[in-house]
Structures are given as structure tokens and as C-alpha cells.
Motif scaffolding. Sequence first.
Motif, PDB file in Angstrom:
ATOM      1  N   GLN A   1       0.820  -1.216   0.000  1.00 21.82           N
ATOM      2  CA  GLN A   1       0.000   0.000   0.000  1.00 21.82           C
ATOM      3  C   GLN A   1       0.852   1.264   0.000  1.00 21.82           C
ATOM      4  O   GLN A   1       0.485   2.266  -0.608  1.00 21.82           O
ATOM      5  N   THR A   2       1.996   1.199   0.676  1.00 16.64           N
ATOM      6  CA  THR A   2       2.904   2.343   0.677  1.00 16.64           C
ATOM      7  C   THR A   2       3.398   2.635  -0.731  1.00 16.64           C
ATOM      8  O   THR A   2       3.422   3.798  -1.173  1.00 16.64           O
ATOM      9  N   LEU A   3       3.780   1.600  -1.464  1.00 17.17           N
ATOM     10  CA  LEU A   3       4.213   1.799  -2.850  1.00 17.17           C
ATOM     11  C   LEU A   3       3.076   2.347  -3.702  1.00 17.17           C
ATOM     12  O   LEU A   3       3.289   3.210  -4.574  1.00 17.17           O
ATOM     13  N   ARG A   4       1.877   1.878  -3.451  1.00 19.65           N
ATOM     14  CA  ARG A   4       0.718   2.387  -4.201  1.00 19.65           C
ATOM     15  C   ARG A   4       0.468   3.862  -3.877  1.00 19.65           C
ATOM     16  O   ARG A   4       0.082   4.649  -4.754  1.00 19.65           O
ATOM     17  N   HIS A   5       0.684   4.247  -2.634  1.00 20.28           N
ATOM     18  CA  HIS A   5       0.510   5.659  -2.286  1.00 20.28           C
ATOM     19  C   HIS A   5       1.547   6.536  -2.985  1.00 20.28           C
ATOM     20  O   HIS A   5       1.242   7.664  -3.390  1.00 20.28           O
TER      21      HIS A   5
ATOM     22  N   GLU B   1       7.834  13.089   0.083  1.00 19.26           N
ATOM     23  CA  GLU B   1       6.927  11.948   0.201  1.00 19.26           C
ATOM     24  C   GLU B   1       7.703  10.632   0.107  1.00 19.26           C
ATOM     25  O   GLU B   1       7.469   9.696   0.886  1.00 19.26           O
ATOM     26  N   GLU B   2       8.617  10.579  -0.834  1.00 21.28           N
ATOM     27  CA  GLU B   2       9.392   9.357  -1.036  1.00 21.28           C
ATOM     28  C   GLU B   2      10.209   9.009   0.209  1.00 21.28           C
ATOM     29  O   GLU B   2      10.196   7.864   0.665  1.00 21.28           O
ATOM     30  N   TRP B   3      10.925   9.988   0.754  1.00 13.31           N
ATOM     31  CA  TRP B   3      11.785   9.699   1.895  1.00 13.31           C
ATOM     32  C   TRP B   3      10.980   9.416   3.159  1.00 13.31           C
ATOM     33  O   TRP B   3      11.342   8.533   3.945  1.00 13.31           O
TER      34      TRP B   3
ATOM     35  N   ARG C   1      10.930   5.803   5.154  1.00 16.11           N
ATOM     36  CA  ARG C   1      11.188   5.664   6.594  1.00 16.11           C
ATOM     37  C   ARG C   1      10.099   4.830   7.258  1.00 16.11           C
ATOM     38  O   ARG C   1      10.378   3.947   8.071  1.00 16.11           O
ATOM     39  N   TYR C   2       8.848   5.099   6.909  1.00 15.52           N
ATOM     40  CA  TYR C   2       7.747   4.308   7.469  1.00 15.52           C
ATOM     41  C   TYR C   2       7.898   2.832   7.092  1.00 15.52           C
ATOM     42  O   TYR C   2       7.690   1.931   7.910  1.00 15.52           O
TER      43      TYR C   2
END
Length: 251
Positions: A128-132, A231-233, A237-238
Motif C-alpha cells: 500500500q505504501t508503494l501504491r501511495h 513523500e518518497e523519503w 522511513r515508514y
Amino acid sequence: MASFTRSDDLRGARFVDADLHGARFVRGDLSGVVMRGVDVNGADIDAPWLLDGEGSLLVNGVDVAPLVDAELDRRYPGRADRRAADPDGLRAAWAALERTWAATVDRAASMPAGTVDVSVDGEWSFAQTLRHLVMATDVWLRRAVLEVEQPYHPLGQPNVEFEADGNDMSVFSTEVPSFAEVLEARAGRVAMVRDFLAAVTPDDLAVTRRNPWAPQYPETTLSCLHTILEEEWEHHRYAVRDLDALEAPPA
């Protein structure tokens, strides 16, 4: 357990001798909060906008925000370049980010099957993080800079505020994609940023753009690219935080 949501207005509230042990604050506005004589042992604060504007975080009179930022730069080589201001610097910053994410994706893929879809403490899963991040590229590059009329990839993952603000959710797929499909969508958006940066000029960076969330506030191409890098960094981290938690031995 008491629960307070967006409709509850606690501005100016006063908590005296209140027991907030184990309380969890999600997407709340704690700016300007004053805490005196409090026990914060084991407290975990995640504030991605800590260094925005003239912000500060005082702990026992010490502004720890610059210390936190410096430590994150040390932990994540390449993060310090996220504010590059010229084409060559931005290209180098993106290349470093690509290398970092590639290593992290390899790490996630090497973990037990299904790990990429596991949520930690109610946060987005790795997939989901990659999708965001696909969504973030669509907002700040395709919509704000390239002015594409319908910029969103159907596999993008909008945040909760997107729907709450009355935006059309029908452009996004309701099906849960495979991780291979997520990686394909992600790779396409990563390449899109890379290709844009390959040709960008100093004059391009200075062009005025419309903030996609608040059109009354002007942006520039450069500030839009900085938002993508932030946003990427932050989401990297998350992701690392949650992968560490998934790999940690049971308590």
C-alpha cells in the motif's frame, strides 16, 4: 476506551493529572501543545512536517528538530539531497532515492510470503505504501506540473483525507492488486519522474504551478518536485520502520 475523532474540537483543552498512558494520536493537530511535568518515557512521536516553515520541537528547552533531521540524514544516505535546487542536483537526488528503494523492495521481497501485505499497528502495508507513492507522483507531477486532466493510476492509494474532502474515488480500483502489479505501476511512475528530470531546465523549475490541494497557493515546478522527494523519503522511513517491526523477534 474513549475515542475522539475529526468532529471533536479539543482546541485549548486542559489535561491535569490525566492518565494518557498508551493513548494513540493519529493525524491530529498537536501544534502549540504545551506539556509540563509529564512522563514521556517510551513515547513515540512521528511528525513528518517537523521542519516545515519555522516549526520547532522543544524538549526541556532544547529545539530537537534539527537534531532529528541530521540523524535521519545520517541513517538514510541521499536524504540530505531532497532539497536540491538545480537540475543536476535533482537528478542525483532521484538516483540516490531509486537505489535506496530498490534495496528496500529487495528486502521486502526476500521476507516470508505475504509480508508485503501485512499492516503494522494499522498503518499501510508495504504494498500500500508503494501504491501511495504512485498516487503522490500522479498528484505532484502528472496533475500539478504536467496538468494531465485525469492523472491518477487506478492502483494508486489515496490517503483518508482525499475521500473525506469529497474527491471522486471511482478512478481507483476496488480490487486488491498482486504485488507484481504494484511493482509494475510503481516502476512506471519512478521512470516518469526520472525521464522528466532528465530533460528539466532551470527555467522549467521556476514555472509557477497550482497547488493541487489548495489552488489559491502558488507552487513552482521545483517545489512540486521537492514534495515528491519528501513523500518518497518519509514513506521509505515508514516502510523500513514496519519491516524492522515484522522482522523483530516476538517480545
